[in-house]
Structures are given as C-alpha cells and as structure tokens.
Write an enzyme that holds these catalytic residues in place. Structure first.
Site, PDB file in Angstrom:
ATOM      1  N   LYS A 124       1.086  -1.057  -0.063  1.00 38.33           N
ATOM      2  CA  LYS A 124       0.039  -0.031   0.049  1.00 38.33           C
ATOM      3  C   LYS A 124       0.827   1.327  -0.216  1.00 38.33           C
ATOM      4  O   LYS A 124       1.940   1.206   0.831  1.00 38.33           O
ATOM      5  CB  LYS A 124      -0.823  -0.050   1.298  1.00 38.33           C
ATOM      6  CG  LYS A 124      -2.261   0.988   1.254  1.00 38.33           C
ATOM      7  CD  LYS A 124      -3.271   0.139   0.434  1.00 38.33           C
ATOM      8  CE  LYS A 124      -4.306   0.666   0.320  1.00 38.33           C
ATOM      9  NZ  LYS A 124      -5.527  -0.276  -0.171  1.00 38.33           N
ATOM     10  N   ASP A 164      -7.021   4.051  -4.725  1.00 42.55           N
ATOM     11  CA  ASP A 164      -7.543   3.896  -3.429  1.00 42.55           C
ATOM     12  C   ASP A 164      -8.254   5.221  -2.962  1.00 42.55           C
ATOM     13  O   ASP A 164      -8.522   6.049  -4.158  1.00 42.55           O
ATOM     14  CB  ASP A 164      -6.467   3.516  -2.397  1.00 42.55           C
ATOM     15  CG  ASP A 164      -7.126   2.947  -0.961  1.00 42.55           C
ATOM     16  OD1 ASP A 164      -7.474   1.794  -1.190  1.00 42.55           O
ATOM     17  OD2 ASP A 164      -7.311   3.822  -0.180  1.00 42.55           O
TER      18      ASP A 164
HETATM   19  N1  GLU Z   1      -7.234  -0.142  -3.250  1.00 43.96           N
HETATM   20  C1  GLU Z   1      -7.939  -1.274  -3.646  1.00 43.96           C
HETATM   21  C2  GLU Z   1      -7.814  -2.212  -2.327  1.00 43.96           C
HETATM   22  O1  GLU Z   1      -7.945  -1.699  -1.394  1.00 43.96           O
HETATM   23  C3  GLU Z   1      -7.596  -1.782  -4.762  1.00 43.96           C
HETATM   24  C4  GLU Z   1      -5.943  -1.758  -4.852  1.00 43.96           C
HETATM   25  C5  GLU Z   1      -5.380  -2.647  -6.210  1.00 43.96           C
HETATM   26  O2  GLU Z   1      -6.292  -2.628  -7.480  1.00 43.96           O
HETATM   27  O3  GLU Z   1      -4.237  -2.938  -6.330  1.00 43.96           O
HETATM   28  O4  GLU Z   1      -7.948  -3.171  -2.474  1.00 43.96           O
END
Ligand code: GLU
Length: 446
Positions: A124, A164
């Site tokens: 993240k 996100d």
């Molecule tokens: N931010 C999204 C999540 O919490 C998507 C992450 C992604 O597609 O890599 O899963």
C-alpha cells in the site's frame, strides 16, 4: 503462538500505530487456534515475520501550488509481503495518511490478495496530500512529484500500485505518464486502474462495488435470502460507493442512503441512472460534500451531520473509510432492524461494532473478502497487459463473479461453525493466512 505476547511485542516496537495494531490483532485472534495446530508454522516464526512489512519506503514530495507557493508532503510505499507474488495494492491520498494507516492497509492487502486466488503480494502507498479543493493542475503536479520519487521502487513484476481513496483514473493517468517519462519503460502493467485507451481493463472502475454485491448476494443466498426489494444504506459517494450502488440497483435492491463527511442523503425512492451518474460528478468536483445531491434531485433529502447508519435499512454497506462504523452506529442499525452488514471499505467497522453484530447473530462479512473484487480485477488487468490484449466487459465481469464466488466458498470452508452459521471474519482471515503462511514456509527463512 500467544496473541497477547505477540501484540505486546508489536506495541513496544511500534507505539501509537493504532490502525496497524488493530488490523494485526483482528487477524491473529481469528487464526490463533488453527495456527497452534501447525507446529511447523511456529518453528518457522511465520507470525513474527508476517506482521512486519518487508520494507517501508518514505520520501518527501515537494510541489508548487497554483499560487506559486511551495508545498511539501510525505509519500510512502509499504511493501508488505511478497510470498505469493509481486507487491500489489493501491495508493491513498488523504490528509490523515500516515505510516500506521498504510501498514494496516498493506497488511490487510496481503490477505485480501491471497483470497483472490491470483498471484499477488501485498502493498500500500500514499501521501498526506489532501485532494480536497485542489485544482486539476495541482493534482497533476502533485502526482508527477510523487512518481518522481516512487518510480524506481515499482515495476510490472516488482510492485504494481493502483487507486484507493483520493486516487482514481485521473491520478493514475498522471502517475503513469510520469513513470514512462522517467523509466523509459512503456510496459502498461506497472500500474492498474488505467484508462481504457492505454491498457486499462473494462469493469475495473466498477469492480470493487460490483464484486462487493456479488459477495453479498452469495452471503444472502447461503442464508436463504434474496437481495431483491431490500433497502440498502451506503456510506460514501466515491468510486466504490458508486459501483456498489449501481450493482445493487441492477439487482433490484433500493439504495436509500449515501453519505459524505457533511451528512447523509436520504433517498427513499432509490437510485436512477441519472443519480448514479451524478455521484461521479460529485466525486470529480473534489469538494468532498454530498449535500448538492439533494439540490439536484427533489425526492432526496440532505440531513446534515448524520451518518448513513441513522437510516433504517435491511443491509448496510460501509464504503468510505476505516473505522467509519462504530459501536454506537452498530447499535443504531441493530435497533432499526438491519440484518446484514458487508464491509466494503477496508476495516470499515471498529472491533466493538463487529462484536455487536456477531453477538446479535446478523450476517457480517469483512472488507478483505467483500472488497477483494477491486484488486482481483487489477490482477486481471495485469494479465491482459502481459498478454498485450484486452478482454470484453462480459469476460472480465464473468471472471470477477467467479473469483467472488471462490472467495465466498473459502470463507464458508474456513468459517463454518458447529451450529452451521458462518463466521466470515474467521473464514476470510484463516483462508488468506493459510495461503501466505504455506508460501513463506516453503521459501525458507528470508
Ligand atoms: N485500493 C484497492 C484495495 O484496497 C485496490 C488495490 C489494487 O487494485 O491494487 O484493494
């Protein structure tokens, strides 16, 4: 493993990292029993290694705002775990972003990605940059400055960021443009959530919300219920809330509430295509308020300062932020007769709220299972990029549907209790954990 001891150690090493410690505690408490049946995990110190990120990259992001003033933010990428594949996870731009928040999200992502059945590790990233009130040019300059630091740490087989909270298609576009310029690499697979003309996947914008509703449908089906005609309260009005509201409406449910930091929209007649389209306009305006919805549609009312959870509904779908539904909210929902809560945001409910739902015996499922359709479709976007082709919307949607049914099945397999009820928190945590733990065990002490 002794959860209290592991937690005491972590609290000592990372004082004050509340969200991170909360996320770790929830997982450890639900896997403790299974873990202790596997002495090989204990011997390989799987838990002690799994709770720490592989690395945390921190950097300064300096950019110039529209008035010519120099601004400085902090940027992060937490590469949490690569046991089952390259790092994968979104980027969050929000004024409250800090290391604890991104560690919690990276930790959650590791298990979520394991649940998708696809080979993706967990990561993240983000910044304390606040998109609220920023012009398009400021957003672009910030995204470019952020990528100027991040680009050397990512790559299609290394680490693949996505969107996100506060990061959607526009921000991904600006970051991808800068990545190409710096890296002289034109591999589309380095980011997901791209635009449709430059390597994006159909259905990716809708995927988190659609997947959440597919999961909810399976959960209801298992409990002998039907989603048709049910009332749904949704928090948020961004991309995820929009996808959830769209699919819920298509499935015949009535979305009677959406909300923002300013209050809740009570929408007793449910959604129309026009209303769904307007949600996207609201998000793109960067104002972070939901009130204008009621000015646009006269059958909707704005209630200032109230949450979505104050509206009487059958099903509650938190779609905004961590810990957005607390114990008092849970009690209000229960008193109003809500019988299903599916977390679409990551860790949307506080531990006390989850305990209240479980005690009341209503259906409850955690974010890492319910919202996994977003990253799963990112995985499908990576596959299309690697093959240099694009699939039809039907093909992606069908695969997403299948993945969500697999995730639901895994939750049932690991979460079925003696009385036949499903503990989805336990199911999701154990299913995700077992896969990552097995991979770590087989790859030795690294
Ligand atoms: N931010 C999204 C999540 O919490 C998507 C992450 C992604 O597609 O890599 O899963």
């Amino acid at each position: 493993m002794n959860v209290s001891k592991v937690m005491a150690d972590l609290e000592r090493k990372h004082p004050g990292e509340e969200e991170y410690l909360q996320a770790v505690r929830e997982v450890l408490e639900s896997i403790e029993e299974v873990y202790n049946q596997h002495p090989e995990f204990e011997k390989a110190k799987i838990v002690e290694r799994m709770v720490e990120p592989d690395r945390v990259i921190t950097f300064r992001v300096t950019w110039v705002d529209d008035s010519g003033e120099i601004q400085t933010n902090i940027g992060y990428r937490v590469q949490f775990n690569s046991a089952i594949g390259p790092y994968k996870g979104g980027i969050r731009f929000h004024n409250a972003v800090n290391q604890s928040m991104l560690k919690f999200l990276g930790f959650e992502q590791t298990f979520k990605n394991a649940l998708t059945t696809l080979p993706m590790g967990g990561a993240k990233g983000g910044s304390d940059f606040n998109p609220k009130g920023k012009s398009n040019a400021e957003i672009m300059r910030f995204c470019q400055a952020f990528m100027l630091e991040l680009w050397q740490n990512i790559g299609p087989d290394t680490d693949v960021p996505a969107g996100d909270v506060g990061v959607g298609g526009r921000e991904i576009g600006y970051m991808y443009g800068m990545y190409k310029k710096l890296a002289r690499e034109y591999n589309t697979g380095v980011l997901t959530g791209k635009g449709m003309t430059w390597g994006g996947s159909l259905i990716r914008p809708e995927a988190t919300g659609f997947g959440a509703l597919y999961f909810t449908e399976h959960m209801l089906q298992k409990a002998g219920k039907d989603i048709k005609g049910k009332t749904i309260a949704i928090s948020g009005f961004g991309n995820v809330a929009w996808g959830a509201a769209t699919k819920a409406t298509e499935l015949g449910a009535k979305v009677i509430a959406i909300s923002g930091p300013d209050g809740v929209i009570y929408n007793p007649e449910g959604m129309t295509q026009e209303k769904l389209d307007y949600m996207l306009e609201l998000r793109a305006s960067n104002r972070d308020i939901v009130a204008p919805f009621a000015e646009e549609f006269e059958d909707a009312t704005f209630i200032a300062g109230k949450k979505a959870w104050s509206i009487k509904c059958d099903i509650a779908l938190p779609c905004a932020f961590q810990n957005e539904l607390n114990e008092a909210d849970a009690k209000e929902l229960l008193a109003n007769g809500t019988w299903c809560v599916a977390e679409v945001s990551n860790m949307g409910c506080t531990p006390e709220a989850i305990a209240a739902f479980q005690e009341a015996g209503i259906l409850f499922a955690p974010g890492k299972a319910v919202n996994a359709g977003g990253v799963a479709t990112s995985g499908l976007e990576m596959t299309q990029n690697a093959q240099h082709l694009s699939w039809s919307a039907e093909e992606v949607d069908q695969k997403l549907h299948y993945i969500m049914s697999q995730i639901h099945e895994a939750c049932v397999r690991f979460g079925e209790q003696a009385d036949g009820a499903i503990n989805y928190v336990k199911g999701a945590n154990i299913a995700g954990f077992m896969k990552v733990a097995q991979a770590m065990l087989e790859q030795g002490a690294i």
